[in-house]
Write an enzyme that holds these catalytic residues in place. Structure first.
Site, short mmCIF file in Angstrom:
data_model
loop_
_atom_site.label_atom_id
_atom_site.label_comp_id
_atom_site.label_asym_id
_atom_site.label_seq_id
_atom_site.Cartn_x
_atom_site.Cartn_y
_atom_site.Cartn_z
N ILE A 1 0.82 -1.22 0.00
CA ILE A 1 0.00 0.00 0.00
C ILE A 1 0.86 1.28 0.00
O ILE A 1 0.40 2.32 -0.44
CB ILE A 1 -1.00 -0.01 1.19
CG1 ILE A 1 -2.14 0.98 0.93
CG2 ILE A 1 -0.30 0.25 2.51
CD1 ILE A 1 -3.31 0.84 1.88
N ASP B 1 1.32 -0.43 9.53
CA ASP B 1 1.58 0.84 10.24
C ASP B 1 3.08 1.17 10.17
O ASP B 1 3.48 2.29 9.81
CB ASP B 1 1.11 0.67 11.69
CG ASP B 1 0.98 1.98 12.45
OD1 ASP B 1 1.14 3.05 11.83
OD2 ASP B 1 0.71 1.92 13.67
N THR C 1 -6.68 -7.68 10.33
CA THR C 1 -6.50 -9.13 10.09
C THR C 1 -5.06 -9.60 10.28
O THR C 1 -4.76 -10.77 10.00
CB THR C 1 -6.98 -9.54 8.68
OG1 THR C 1 -6.12 -8.96 7.70
CG2 THR C 1 -8.42 -9.12 8.45
P1 ADP Z 1 -3.75 -4.93 12.40
O1 ADP Z 1 -2.99 -4.58 13.66
O2 ADP Z 1 -4.88 -3.96 12.11
O3 ADP Z 1 -4.14 -6.36 12.35
P2 ADP Z 1 -1.44 -5.39 10.62
O4 ADP Z 1 -0.54 -4.37 10.04
O5 ADP Z 1 -0.85 -6.35 11.61
O6 ADP Z 1 -2.70 -4.59 11.22
O7 ADP Z 1 -2.08 -6.24 9.44
C1 ADP Z 1 -3.11 -5.79 8.60
C2 ADP Z 1 -2.86 -6.33 7.19
O8 ADP Z 1 -1.90 -5.47 6.54
C3 ADP Z 1 -2.27 -7.75 7.13
O9 ADP Z 1 -2.94 -8.47 6.11
C4 ADP Z 1 -0.82 -7.50 6.72
O10 ADP Z 1 -0.25 -8.59 5.99
C5 ADP Z 1 -0.99 -6.28 5.83
N1 ADP Z 1 0.21 -5.50 5.49
C6 ADP Z 1 1.41 -5.44 6.11
N2 ADP Z 1 2.24 -4.60 5.45
C7 ADP Z 1 1.53 -4.13 4.36
C8 ADP Z 1 1.82 -3.24 3.29
N3 ADP Z 1 3.03 -2.65 3.16
N4 ADP Z 1 0.86 -2.99 2.36
C9 ADP Z 1 -0.37 -3.57 2.47
N5 ADP Z 1 -0.71 -4.40 3.47
C10 ADP Z 1 0.23 -4.68 4.40
#
Ligand code: ADP
Length: 177
Positions: free
Chosen positions: A11, A34, A118
């Site tokens: 993203i 994040d 997720t």
């Molecule tokens: P939460 O704490 O809301 O569960 P996470 O960051 O642990 O958030 O995970 C939310 C989703 O974002 C997961 O599917 C993870 O694989 C995904 N994710 C991690 N890095 C990226 C990225 N750079 N771009 C898009 N999605 C990502």
């Protein structure tokens, strides 16, 4: 024309008007998406976030995008999964709807979301995908000015879950007509 898209990727590369960050309630950065957003945006994002005083689950705070290739960051803490009895579904839906409302208020026409909750927060991905797709589609039905919403999935399992949720939602709508 289809205005909700599911893609596989990172993203932080999105050139949409806004990207949504699956933040935590402190807004002071964390792991997962994040961490990736803060690394890509640079330290000025954390400086701005420090002034925001956190954010409740399901609500949103907007920031500038700094070194990200989008215009705004919309930060929303998703619900931590506690088994489904702690209002998780409603809070997850709030994340998507409130992010779209905030993006539209900033004049954004294109928005990218990650799969909120997720990852570390352990919300079951199929259930989360159905909530995300139905909330976004219902917003788009009443907001023609929002041109395109993309859910950017980071792995194949997540991508398949959101593709399934989107096809089922479209199929159910077609059946109703
Ligand atoms: P939460 O704490 O809301 O569960 P996470 O960051 O642990 O958030 O995970 C939310 C989703 O974002 C997961 O599917 C993870 O694989 C995904 N994710 C991690 N890095 C990226 C990225 N750079 N771009 C898009 N999605 C990502």
């Amino acid at each position: 024309m289809q205005r909700l898209h599911i893609t596989l990727g990172d993203i932080t590369h999105c050139t949409t008007d806004a990207i949504v960050n699956a933040a935590n309630t402190s807004l002071l950065g964390g792991g997962g998406v994040d961490g990736a957003i803060h690394r890509a945006a640079g330290p000025a994002l954390l400086e701005e976030c420090r002034k925001l005083g956190g954010c409740p689950t399901g609500q949103v705070k907007a920031t500038q995008a700094y070194r990200l290739p989008c215009r705004f960051g919309i930060h929303t803490p998703g619900p931590i999964w506690h088994g489904g009895t702690a209002n998780e579904d409603t809070l997850l839906s709030d994340c998507y709807r409130n992010s779209l409302i905030a993006a539209a208020a900033l004049g954004c026409r294109t928005v990218a979301f990650p799969s909120i909750s997720t990852g570390v927060y352990r919300f079951p991905v199929h259930r989360a995908a159905n909530i995300a797709v139905s909330t976004i589609r219902s917003y788009l039905r009443t907001h023609p000015e929002m041109q395109q919403v993309t859910i950017v999935c980071f792995d194949q399992t997540t991508f398949s879950a959101y593709q399934t949720a989107l096809s089922e939602s479209e199929y159910n709508d077609a059946e109703k007509r």
